[in-house]
Design a protein around this motif. Structure first.
Motif, PDB file in Angstrom:
ATOM      1  N   ARG A  37       0.833  -1.213   0.000  1.00  0.00           N
ATOM      2  CA  ARG A  37       0.000   0.000   0.000  1.00  0.00           C
ATOM      3  C   ARG A  37       0.864   1.258   0.000  1.00  0.00           C
ATOM      4  NH1 ARG A  37      -3.152  -3.683   2.760  1.00  0.00           N
ATOM      5  NH2 ARG A  37      -5.212  -3.878   1.795  1.00  0.00           N
ATOM      6  N   ALA A  38       0.243   2.373  -0.353  1.00  0.00           N
ATOM      7  CA  ALA A  38       0.946   3.662  -0.368  1.00  0.00           C
ATOM      8  C   ALA A  38       1.595   3.898   0.986  1.00  0.00           C
ATOM      9  CB  ALA A  38      -0.041   4.777  -0.695  1.00  0.00           C
ATOM     10  N   GLY A  39       2.827   4.402   0.971  1.00  0.00           N
ATOM     11  CA  GLY A  39       3.552   4.682   2.211  1.00  0.00           C
ATOM     12  C   GLY A  39       4.527   3.577   2.567  1.00  0.00           C
ATOM     13  N   GLU A  40       4.436   2.426   1.896  1.00  0.00           N
ATOM     14  CA  GLU A  40       5.339   1.318   2.242  1.00  0.00           C
ATOM     15  C   GLU A  40       6.620   1.373   1.416  1.00  0.00           C
ATOM     16  OE1 GLU A  40       3.468  -2.412   4.043  1.00  0.00           O
ATOM     17  OE2 GLU A  40       2.456  -2.188   2.117  1.00  0.00           O
ATOM     18  N   ARG A  41       7.736   1.068   2.086  1.00  0.00           N
ATOM     19  CA  ARG A  41       9.051   0.970   1.430  1.00  0.00           C
ATOM     20  C   ARG A  41       9.484  -0.476   1.591  1.00  0.00           C
ATOM     21  NH1 ARG A  41       7.847   5.285  -0.143  1.00  0.00           N
ATOM     22  NH2 ARG A  41       7.943   7.211   0.993  1.00  0.00           N
TER      23      ARG A  41
END
Ligand SMILES: Nc1ncnc2c1ncn2[C@@H]1O[C@H](COP(=O)(O)OP(=O)(O)OP(=O)(O)O)[C@@H](O)[C@H]1O
Length: 276
Positions: free
Chosen positions: A81-85
């Motif tokens: 999801r958005a925000g994950e590295r």
């Protein structure tokens, strides 16, 4: 142009893989001697060998009789999801680059198995997205055309990439004349000029000289901050620790562990140490 602003999109970036399996056929039924040497003695898929050493599973294809294949990915399901590295780790041939290429649309998977939402930029192959017959500058124009940039944006892109890559006269010579390090400078500069929503990166960018690596890491920080999702594969645990919030550990094409960076890297290091 600063590598900071993600291409705007109404929806946040999102990646989902559903039971993804991907195999490469390596020869057809006629090549008997190879098949015999691989399977003659054991009479069963080499998948039964001790896992976690090198490569994907070499096996007889279940779909095409008589064909031997390397199964690079097996039953991989995950959501990012958005925000994950996300960092990908695993032994040589575990499937990390193949997974990146699937996410980047370089390898096609069956519909329904891969869903990628958001603008994607790949730092996977040194020459990806570049035409080697064109000069460095012409390749910048080509990218600008693909991204439908206006004239002022094109000028900013050209200035940004030229300043970053420091190729001197080579900027006006065909890319096919570049050394691999020079191609990396241009490719990296181009791919990081405008932050995408999803950045997919193989560790090849570390191949530049020491000065380039410093510049690349500084620039990358800007892109990573601008991107919604980062997926990076590296054998450098310190890079993964620094950049990633989550690690997916692949072993012979399957997910062995998926979780917070510290937990997975600890387990991975312990296992790797027992293998040497
Ligand atoms: N184009 C290809 N044709 C045939 N086999 C391939 C191809 N690309 C990858 N493979 C095989 O798929 C498996 C996974 O390869 P991949 O490059 O994804 O591994 P990796 O985890 O990135 O390895 P490394 O850490 O060594 O870069 C390997 O066994 C490799 O031999």
């Amino acid at each position: 142009m600063r590598p900071s602003s993600a291409v705007s999109s109404a929806e946040p970036a999102f990646i989902r893989l559903n039971h993804l399996t991907l195999s490469f056929p390596i020869f057809h039924g006629g090549a008997r001697s190879l098949k015999k040497s691989l399977f003659g003695k054991v009479k069963r898929p080499l998948a039964t060998r001790k896992a976690g050493l090198t490569g994907g599973d070499v096996r007889m294809s279940e779909d095409t009789p008589g064909v031997v294949e390397v199964r690079a990915l097996h039953d991989v399901s995950l959501t990012i999801r958005a925000g994950e590295r996300v960092g990908l780790v695993g032994h040589n041939g575990a499937g990390k680059s193949t997974l990146l290429r699937v996410l980047g649309g370089i390898y096609l998977a069956k519909p329904g198995m891969v869903m990628v939402r958001g603008s994607v930029e790949t730092l996977i192959d040194t020459n990806s997205g570049m035409n080697p017959a064109l000069t460095g500058r012409e390749n910048i124009y080509l990218q600008a055309q693909h991204k439908a940039l206006r004239s002022a944006q094109l000028k900013a892109l050209e200035h940004d990439v030229e300043t970053f890559a420091e190729l001197g006269d080579f900027m006006d010579l065909p890319v096919k004349l570049y050394s691999s390090g020079m191609a990396i400078r241009l490719g990296f500069g181009l791919a990081t000029a405008i932050a995408p929503q999803i950045l997919l990166m193989d560790e090849w960018f570390m191949a530049g000289d020491a000065r380039f690596q410093d510049k690349a890491l500084t620039r990358l920080a800007g892109v990573v901050n601008g991107a919604d999702i980062l997926v990076i594969t590296s054998h450098s645990l310190s890079i993964l620790e620094e950049w990633c919030t989550r690690i997916i550990w692949l072993e012979a094409g399957s997910v062995r562990m998926d979780g917070p960076t510290q937990d997975v890297l600890k387990a991975y290091s312990e296992t790797m140490n027992t293998h040497v």
